[in-house]
Design a protein around this motif. Structure first.
Motif, PDB file in Angstrom:
ATOM      1  N   GLY A   1      37.022  35.280  39.248  1.00 35.35           N
ATOM      2  CA  GLY A   1      35.785  35.844  39.878  1.00 35.35           C
ATOM      3  C   GLY A   1      36.625  37.648  40.427  1.00 35.35           C
ATOM      4  N   ARG A   2      35.715  38.502  41.361  1.00 36.24           N
ATOM      5  CA  ARG A   2      36.374  40.082  40.608  1.00 36.24           C
ATOM      6  C   ARG A   2      37.209  39.877  42.114  1.00 36.24           C
ATOM      7  NH1 ARG A   2      31.918  44.133  42.090  1.00 36.24           N
ATOM      8  NH2 ARG A   2      30.639  41.962  41.963  1.00 36.24           N
ATOM      9  N   SER A   3      36.965  38.643  43.322  1.00 31.31           N
ATOM     10  CA  SER A   3      37.947  38.190  44.490  1.00 31.31           C
ATOM     11  C   SER A   3      39.562  37.741  44.191  1.00 31.31           C
ATOM     12  CB  SER A   3      37.364  37.655  46.084  1.00 31.31           C
ATOM     13  OG  SER A   3      36.027  37.693  45.950  1.00 31.31           O
ATOM     14  N   LYS A   4      39.401  36.685  43.722  1.00 29.26           N
ATOM     15  CA  LYS A   4      40.746  36.262  42.317  1.00 29.26           C
ATOM     16  C   LYS A   4      41.437  37.778  42.424  1.00 29.26           C
ATOM     17  CE  LYS A   4      43.174  32.705  40.669  1.00 29.26           C
ATOM     18  NZ  LYS A   4      42.479  32.137  39.824  1.00 29.26           N
ATOM     19  N   LEU A   5      40.750  38.628  41.741  1.00 32.13           N
ATOM     20  CA  LEU A   5      41.303  39.106  40.477  1.00 32.13           C
ATOM     21  C   LEU A   5      41.983  40.067  41.440  1.00 32.13           C
ATOM     22  CD1 LEU A   5      39.514  39.522  37.559  1.00 32.13           C
ATOM     23  CD2 LEU A   5      41.984  38.897  37.662  1.00 32.13           C
TER      24      LEU A   5
END
Length: 72
Positions: free
Chosen positions: A33-37
């Motif tokens: 997900g964007r948060s993890k990336l």
């Protein structure tokens, strides 16, 4: 053009594309997900969104709203 001169989202798109080419992400696999990336690359989620949009434009990933990005 040197890599450092590219906008950050373009460098991240290149990095993700390289990881796909190296086999770290398989065809059909959903990317993090964007948060993890954004944590991984230490950038904002908006920068990740722009990087994924660039990859989608060149048909490397398919970005589905509310579902994330899948490797093509």
């Amino acid at each position: 053009m040197e890599n450092e001169e590219l906008p950050q989202y373009m460098r991240i798109a290149g990095s993700v594309a390289g990881r796909i080419a190296e086999g770290q992400f398989a065809e059909g696999e959903k990317l993090s997900g964007r948060s993890k990336l954004s944590s991984e690359y230490q950038v904002s989620p908006e920068t990740i969104r722009k990087a994924l949009r660039l990859l989608a434009d060149i048909k490397v990933v398919d970005v589905k709203p509310q579902s994330g990005a899948v490797v093509l």
